[in-house]
Design an enzyme around this catalytic site. Structure first.
Site, mmCIF file in Angstrom:
data_model
loop_
_atom_site.group_PDB
_atom_site.id
_atom_site.type_symbol
_atom_site.label_atom_id
_atom_site.label_comp_id
_atom_site.label_asym_id
_atom_site.label_seq_id
_atom_site.Cartn_x
_atom_site.Cartn_y
_atom_site.Cartn_z
ATOM 1 N N ASN A 107 0.824 -1.199 0.000
ATOM 2 C CA ASN A 107 0.000 0.000 0.000
ATOM 3 C C ASN A 107 0.868 1.263 0.000
ATOM 4 O O ASN A 107 1.013 1.917 -1.024
ATOM 5 C CB ASN A 107 -0.950 -0.048 1.211
ATOM 6 C CG ASN A 107 -2.073 0.956 1.120
ATOM 7 O OD1 ASN A 107 -1.943 1.948 0.421
ATOM 8 N ND2 ASN A 107 -3.155 0.717 1.813
ATOM 9 N N ASP A 108 1.532 1.545 1.127
ATOM 10 C CA ASP A 108 2.354 2.768 1.202
ATOM 11 C C ASP A 108 3.428 2.805 0.124
ATOM 12 O O ASP A 108 3.725 3.861 -0.431
ATOM 13 C CB ASP A 108 3.059 2.860 2.576
ATOM 14 C CG ASP A 108 2.071 3.094 3.705
ATOM 15 O OD1 ASP A 108 0.912 3.461 3.413
ATOM 16 O OD2 ASP A 108 2.451 2.909 4.873
ATOM 17 N N VAL A 109 4.032 1.630 -0.166
ATOM 18 C CA VAL A 109 5.184 1.636 -1.079
ATOM 19 C C VAL A 109 4.771 1.802 -2.547
ATOM 20 O O VAL A 109 5.633 1.886 -3.422
ATOM 21 C CB VAL A 109 6.047 0.351 -0.916
ATOM 22 C CG1 VAL A 109 6.595 0.246 0.496
ATOM 23 C CG2 VAL A 109 5.294 -0.897 -1.307
#
Ligand code: NAP
Length: 459
Positions: A386-388
């Protein structure tokens, strides 16, 4: 006299062999191909060091040592067997903390023997100080990673001034102890109390996505604390191994800083990673896709990039992901695994999982190498990441993730995102990728979703 000289020579020779094993072990850890051997080599070095030290410097009765060894080994074996792969970072944080606690205790015990030189008193204080900071800092990191306490940054006004005053108080107390060392010195206990408080203070303002940097830095602190304890105990090998851990921890911190696009001074003087709300409104709509339809697109694909993240570890999907990759390749498709340096919850998390599933190393591609090739990909499959892969990090200045390099999956022709809900990642930041024109959301547990696609390939 000659006997003592010979014993000392043998001990130092054994220590040199251990140190060489540590250095080669560390070097081998830098590649997944040699990492297992490297681990074994370093463990061998440590075994040799422990045996030689016990034979040479044993001051306690053997029964006490044996009892300590048995209890420690039982706790270690139990923790290692019980811990889930996703819980490893918390365990590492705890281990760092225990390392710090040991150095603090070594320093404290040494402080009780009077008549030490000024140099030794300085190393005693350093051992206590760095050990104390490492202990409580690691416990806070453990709390945040295991979500036993809120992972978001805790900040208050005047925090920097408070921390500055705390550092000054620690320095004054440390100097006062070194000037007039005594067992009942108030300064000694002030250094202990204040360094424990300082460990908490430097870790609480660090939130969400910045935790990888903290873990690497605490790892380095635990090495420095051990190095100081080595001076206290006059043990050359502890000095060498502590320096190795301290230096490699700093190198790792630097790598993590680059991956997060943070400067080291940012980390050292803290106050970063505070969660601020993004002001950009996300537009577009969510377009779900079924596993059956995803299969039809994948069957026609020539180039596929798989981007694993923390959710793959939660789902334990690495083995079916490998199966999917094999089916795609058998179908004439080229498959690459795109690895973000902070994907998952610890450095190298994705590499470890994929190695466990025997994914060939030449299929793994680092972020900087895959990004320029992303435009050639027919499909990018985001598995529990998600964040990456959050494009807000590239183009939304108001996002807390802004500036962090990410894998640019949006450049692929089609993006599949496999996750269970629209929930955010570790940083708690919304992800505009899920609303992209070329994004299809494959909702559900990653292992189940991929198993469905694999079943389609088989039939
Ligand atoms: P992430 O941003 O934490 O996102 C993981 C995603 O996995 C979640 O959005 C979750 O969504 C999904 N998920 C969870 N269980 C799943 C399952 N069973 N099946 C499918 N999906 C599942 O992960 P990431 O992209 O790997 O990024 C890592 C983050 O952790 C970064 O912010 C990094 O800074 C931080 N971090 C990294 C380290 C390190 O050293 N690597 C250490 C500490 C922190 P759903 O709940 O909707 O399924």
């Amino acid at each position: 006299m000659t006997q003592t000289l010979n014993t000392e020579l043998i001990i130092n020779l054994a220590y040199i062999i251990s140190a060489v094993l540590f250095v080669f072990g560390l070097k081998m850890l830098s590649s997944p191909v040699t990492a297992r051997k490297g681990n074994l080599l370093s463990a061998l070095g440590m075994l040799l060091a422990i045996v030689v030290t016990l034979i040479n410097q044993i001051k306690l009765p053997w029964e006490n040592i044996a009892a300590g060894l048995v209890i420690g080994s039982l706790i270690g074996a139990f923790a290692a067997r019980k811990v889930q792969m996703t819980g490893m970072p918390e365990l590492v944080a705890l281990f760092n903390g225990f390392g710090g606690a040991s150095s603090l205790l070594v320093g404290l015990v040494a402080a009780f023997s009077l008549g030490n030189s000024t140099f030794i008193n300085v190393t005693i204080i350093l051992s206590i100080l760095i050990g104390g900071v490492t202990l409580t800092g690691s416990l806070v990191a453990y709390g945040k990673l295991s979500e036993k306490m809120p992972s978001k940054a805790i900040q208050f006004s005047g925090q920097q001034i408070f921390n500055g005053a705390l550092i000054s108080a620690i320095l004054v107390s440390a100097v006062m102890f070194c000037i007039a060392p005594a067992v009942d010195s108030l300064w000694l206990y002030l250094v202990i109390g204040l360094s424990l408080l300082f460990g908490i203070m430097i870790t609480i303002p660090i939130g969400g996505a910045d935790m990888p940097v903290v873990i690497a830095l605490l790892n380095s602190y635990s090495g420095l604390a051990a190095c100081a304890a080595g001076f206290v105990l006059h043990n050359n090998l502890l000095i060498v191994s502590g320096s190795l851990v301290g230096a490699s921890g700093l190198v790792l911190t630097n790598i993590m800083c680059k991956a997060m696009n943070r400067s080291l001074s940012n980390v050292l003087f803290s106050g970063f990673g505070a969660a601020k709300a993004s002001t950009t409104k996300i537009e577009g709509e969510v377009k779900p896709i079924s596993a059956g339809d995803a299969y039809l697109i994948l069957e026609a694909a020539q180039n596929v990039a798989i981007i694993p993240g923390y959710g793959m570890a939660v789902a334990q999907a690495q083995h079916v992901v490998r199966e999917l990759s094999d089916h795609l390749e058998a179908n004439g498709c080229e498959v690459k695994f795109a690895i973000h340096p902070v994907a998952g919850r610890m450095p190298g998390h994705m590499n470890v999982l994929l190695a466990e599933a025997n994914v060939p190393y030449d299929q793994l591609v680092e972020m900087d190498d895959i990004n320029p090739r992303m435009g050639n990909m027919d499909v990018a499959i985001v598995i529990g990441a998600n964040d990456v892969v959050n494009p807000a990090a590239l183009n939304d200045e108001s996002s807390p993730l802004y500036g962090m390099p990410v894998i640019n999956v949006g450049a692929a022709r089609t993006v599949f995102v496999l996750k269970r809900s629209m929930g955010s990642g570790f940083s708690g930041v919304e992800n505009p990728l899920f609303f992209g024109d070329n994004t299809r959301m494959l909702f559900g547990d990653a292992k189940e979703s991929i198993s469905h696609i694999v079943a389609e390939f088989k039939s």
